[in-house]
Design an enzyme around this catalytic site. Structure first.
Site, PDB file in Angstrom:
ATOM      1  N   LYS A  22       0.852  -1.195   0.000  1.00 18.71           N
ATOM      2  CA  LYS A  22       0.000   0.000   0.000  1.00 18.71           C
ATOM      3  C   LYS A  22       0.890   1.248   0.000  1.00 18.71           C
ATOM      4  O   LYS A  22       1.854   1.334   0.746  1.00 18.71           O
ATOM      5  CB  LYS A  22      -0.884   0.022   1.246  1.00 18.71           C
ATOM      6  N   SER A  23       0.519   2.234  -0.806  1.00 22.20           N
ATOM      7  CA  SER A  23       1.306   3.461  -0.871  1.00 22.20           C
ATOM      8  C   SER A  23       1.310   4.197   0.467  1.00 22.20           C
ATOM      9  O   SER A  23       2.292   4.854   0.818  1.00 22.20           O
ATOM     10  CB  SER A  23       0.806   4.373  -1.987  1.00 22.20           C
ATOM     11  N   SER A  24       0.221   4.068   1.233  1.00 22.09           N
ATOM     12  CA  SER A  24       0.170   4.736   2.540  1.00 22.09           C
ATOM     13  C   SER A  24       1.256   4.209   3.475  1.00 22.09           C
ATOM     14  O   SER A  24       1.813   4.969   4.271  1.00 22.09           O
ATOM     15  CB  SER A  24      -1.213   4.552   3.171  1.00 22.09           C
ATOM     16  N   LEU A  25       1.598   2.919   3.365  1.00 18.99           N
ATOM     17  CA  LEU A  25       2.682   2.360   4.182  1.00 18.99           C
ATOM     18  C   LEU A  25       4.045   2.655   3.565  1.00 18.99           C
ATOM     19  O   LEU A  25       5.019   2.858   4.280  1.00 18.99           O
ATOM     20  CB  LEU A  25       2.495   0.855   4.349  1.00 18.99           C
ATOM     21  N   ARG A  61       4.988   5.252   2.195  1.00 19.22           N
ATOM     22  CA  ARG A  61       5.394   6.612   2.589  1.00 19.22           C
ATOM     23  C   ARG A  61       6.056   6.628   3.962  1.00 19.22           C
ATOM     24  O   ARG A  61       6.745   7.579   4.305  1.00 19.22           O
ATOM     25  CB  ARG A  61       4.180   7.542   2.560  1.00 19.22           C
ATOM     26  N   ASP A 107      -0.172 -16.804  -9.755  1.00 13.62           N
ATOM     27  CA  ASP A 107      -0.438 -17.532 -10.986  1.00 13.62           C
ATOM     28  C   ASP A 107      -1.891 -17.957 -11.138  1.00 13.62           C
ATOM     29  O   ASP A 107      -2.596 -18.155 -10.138  1.00 13.62           O
ATOM     30  CB  ASP A 107       0.447 -18.782 -11.052  1.00 13.62           C
ATOM     31  N   THR A 134       1.777 -15.071   0.884  1.00 11.13           N
ATOM     32  CA  THR A 134       2.889 -14.664   1.738  1.00 11.13           C
ATOM     33  C   THR A 134       3.326 -13.253   1.386  1.00 11.13           C
ATOM     34  O   THR A 134       3.371 -12.875   0.221  1.00 11.13           O
ATOM     35  CB  THR A 134       4.072 -15.638   1.574  1.00 11.13           C
ATOM     36  N   GLU A 186       6.427 -10.455   2.099  1.00 10.54           N
ATOM     37  CA  GLU A 186       7.743 -10.128   2.622  1.00 10.54           C
ATOM     38  C   GLU A 186       7.723  -8.637   2.945  1.00 10.54           C
ATOM     39  O   GLU A 186       7.444  -7.816   2.077  1.00 10.54           O
ATOM     40  CB  GLU A 186       8.836 -10.444   1.597  1.00 10.54           C
ATOM     41  N   TYR A 201      -1.307 -23.306 -11.330  1.00  5.96           N
ATOM     42  CA  TYR A 201      -0.188 -23.302 -10.396  1.00  5.96           C
ATOM     43  C   TYR A 201      -0.250 -24.488  -9.450  1.00  5.96           C
ATOM     44  O   TYR A 201      -1.265 -24.728  -8.806  1.00  5.96           O
ATOM     45  CB  TYR A 201      -0.189 -21.998  -9.581  1.00  5.96           C
TER      46      TYR A 201
END
Length: 181
Positions: free
Chosen positions: A112-115, A117, A130, A139, A141, A174
């Site tokens: 998310k862009s809010s995070l 920033r 897939d 998952t 990271e 997948y």
């Protein structure tokens, strides 16, 4: 081409896309994505557990999860007790929602862009989900690249899933090592 909110709802109705639990769609579905929330259980990589004399050879690793567990501490977050990420800390998390895609759909998951920033990077290098992904948590990271500490709360909106139709359905669903089925 990304699915719009209307397309996302249509794909859910036809069963081409499943997101469980099926609550809060009115809030989680955005104009061209679905917000994913942070699962309460995370794994924090602990540098003190790492033997600096050894290295990880990803080409010879049969079970990534067990290797990560060697260097991680599992924590369960509570709303009143978030995990406060120090600068440089790396966390393995997961989306709280389980996702399933038909062979006619693929998806990408992005932070998310809010995070971003605040210096929190989510899912930097492997955003592709897939076609044929079976009901499983994705998952995530997560790393803190900022110079200040940032709190992670359970069930906070942490990533966005963007769903894309394929020109033709995939002939190979997948079934990799991270598959639920």
């Amino acid at each position: 081409m990304l699915l719009s909110d209307k397309d996302i709802f249509d794909a859910m109705e036809t069963g081409a896309l499943t997101v469980n639990p099926p609550d809060r769609y009115d809030v989680l579905v955005k104009s061209a994505s679905i917000d994913m929330r942070l699962h309460p259980v995370i794994q924090v990589i602990r540098p003190e557990k790492i033997d600096r004399a050894i290295f990880i050879d990803p080409t010879r690793m049969a079970n990534v999860q067990s290797q990560i567990a060697t260097y991680a501490e599992q924590l369960e977050l509570r709303p009143d007790q978030p995990f406060v990420m120090d600068p440089g800390v790396f966390v393995i998390g997961a989306a709280a929602e389980q996702v399933e895609l038909s062979e006619a759909l693929a998806a990408r998951i992005e932070g998310k862009s809010s995070l971003a920033r605040f210096g929190i990077q989510v899912h930097l290098t492997a955003p592709k989900i897939d076609p044929g992904w079976r009901l499983n948590n994705i998952t995530l990271e997560i790393i803190n690249l900022a110079q200040f500490r940032v709190a992670l709360f359970p069930m906070m909106e942490i990533a966005a899933l963007m769903v894309e139709p394929l020109k033709t359905p995939a002939t190979q669903a997948y079934r990799g090592r991270f598959s639920a089925g």
